[in-house]
Design an enzyme around this catalytic site. Structure first.
Site, PDB file in Angstrom:
ATOM      1  CB  SER A  20      -0.911   0.005   1.229  1.00 42.41           C
ATOM      2  OG  SER A  20      -1.591   1.245   1.295  1.00 42.41           O
ATOM      3  CE  LYS A  69     -11.545  -0.660  -1.296  1.00 41.09           C
ATOM      4  NZ  LYS A  69     -11.492   0.089  -2.554  1.00 41.09           N
ATOM      5  CG  ASP A 105     -12.413   3.770  -3.596  1.00 42.06           C
ATOM      6  OD1 ASP A 105     -11.271   4.247  -3.395  1.00 42.06           O
ATOM      7  OD2 ASP A 105     -12.724   2.620  -3.252  1.00 42.06           O
ATOM      8  N   GLY A 128     -16.516  -1.643 -17.595  1.00 42.02           N
ATOM      9  CA  GLY A 128     -16.305  -2.500 -16.432  1.00 42.02           C
ATOM     10  C   GLY A 128     -17.539  -2.554 -15.553  1.00 42.02           C
ATOM     11  CB  ALA A 129     -19.835  -4.640 -14.563  1.00 38.65           C
ATOM     12  N   GLY A 130     -17.118  -4.151 -12.159  1.00 41.73           N
ATOM     13  CA  GLY A 130     -16.617  -4.678 -10.890  1.00 41.73           C
ATOM     14  C   GLY A 130     -16.844  -3.677  -9.756  1.00 41.73           C
ATOM     15  N   GLY A 131     -16.082  -3.847  -8.681  1.00 41.69           N
ATOM     16  CA  GLY A 131     -16.242  -3.003  -7.495  1.00 41.69           C
ATOM     17  C   GLY A 131     -16.026  -1.527  -7.786  1.00 41.69           C
ATOM     18  CB  THR A 153     -19.070 -10.942 -17.917  1.00 45.11           C
ATOM     19  OG1 THR A 153     -17.729 -11.426 -17.945  1.00 45.11           O
ATOM     20  CG2 THR A 153     -20.036 -12.069 -17.608  1.00 45.11           C
TER      21      THR A 153
END
Ligand code: NAP
Length: 271
Positions: A20, A69, A105, A128-131, A153
């Site tokens: 990090s 998260k 974020d 995109g369709a993630g977090g 997807t």
């Protein structure tokens, strides 16, 4: 930085956290403002136990990263309404024996975008369709933008579009998009696959602004090609920086020293 008996404690929980860049960024910011605070990495497997420990030890603020998260949410006393919609929390504030959760974020992404363009009324094509897409999608809607999702997807993309109550477009239609802003939230183009791009260069000329949330490399192939087509570009480092700045401001009530934080992020990335 001098750590003494009065130093206030901050940190980051996640698994892993050794990579990090947040400790360098936040400690530099605390030092710049002469605040007696210290920020440490806290590798964490069990969130519930960690939160009990952090509260008992008097921590004031904590960042939350992958994979915790979502898992952290049931253990909070209160949650910011946008973080609740997103379903993910990356920032904790400990106050009056209570834990408050927020998501910076989307704030970081919006601030990075708003340095170059206004968002209200703008059309955004979100890849995109993630977090991250979920956080940015809700954030863009908060700012009054119109969002369209595209994802490898299709089922996942349509699911997110339903959740956001926005439109979905199939990947082959991308070049016909009439959006003003393109944002890549997929990991395509990230080191070591730096030759990959999530969008054909020919289609980029339609956008005034192109943002890539991938921050390694700082200038992805998508951003290089967008610049060649005359678009304004925003890299992932800007989002990372401004999400950290929003955390700092929530924890301290002071305006974040952006330049110092940026320098320390850049130095960390260069290592
Ligand atoms: P995630 O939840 O795993 O979602 C990944 C997304 O990328 C999915 O939509 C996935 O599509 C798509 N994808 C992955 N490989 C692909 C490929 N080869 N071709 C097309 N699509 C592909 O990940 P995330 O947490 O949202 O993170 C995504 C990226 O954002 C990472 O690179 C991460 O480092 C970066 N990030 C940056 C910041 C910042 O502050 N700058 C913050 C958070 C994350 P499918 O649904 O088809 O699998």
């Amino acid at each position: 930085m001098t750590i003494n008996g009065a130093s206030e404690l901050y940190g980051i929980i996640g698994d892993p956290v050794s990579h990090s860049l947040s400790p360098a960024m936040h400690n530099a910011a605390f030092a710049e403002l002469g605040l007696n605070k210290v920020y440490v990495p806290l590798p964490t497997k069990n969130v519930k136990d960690a939160l009990i420990g952090l509260k008992a030890l008097g921590f004031k603020g904590v960042s939350v990263t992958i994979p915790h998260k979502q898992e952290v949410i049931p253990h909070l006393d209160s949650i910011d309404p946008v973080a609740k919609k997103i379903g993910a929390v990356n920032t904790l504030l400990f106050k009056d024996n209570c834990i408050y959760g927020a998501n910076t974020d989307w704030l970081g992404a919006n601030r990075a975008l708003e340095e170059k363009t206004k968002l209200r009324g703008k059309k955004v094509l979100l890849l995109g369709a993630g977090g991250s897409a979920r956080a940015l999608g809700f954030g863009l809607l908060e700012a009054g933008a119109e969002v369209c999702i595209a994802n490898r997807t299709a089922d996942k993309g349509k699911l997110l579009a339903d959740l956001l109550q926005c439109s979905y477009t199939a990947l082959p239609n991308l070049e016909n998009s009439n959006a003003d802003i393109l944002i890549n939230t997929t990991s395509v183009g990230m080191t070591p696959n730096t030759d990959a791009t999530p969008f054909p260069q020919e289609g980029l000329k339609h956008f005034s602004v192109v943002m890539d949330i991938v921050y390694a490399p700082q200038k992805t192939r998508l951003l290089r090609e967008a610049e060649e087509k005359g678009c304004q570009i925003i890299n992932g480092l800007a989002m990372l920086l401004f999400q950290g700045a929003a955390q700092f401001e929530l924890w301290t009530g002071h305006q974040a020293p952006i330049d110092v934080m940026r320098q320390h992020l850049l130095a960390g990335l260069a290592k």
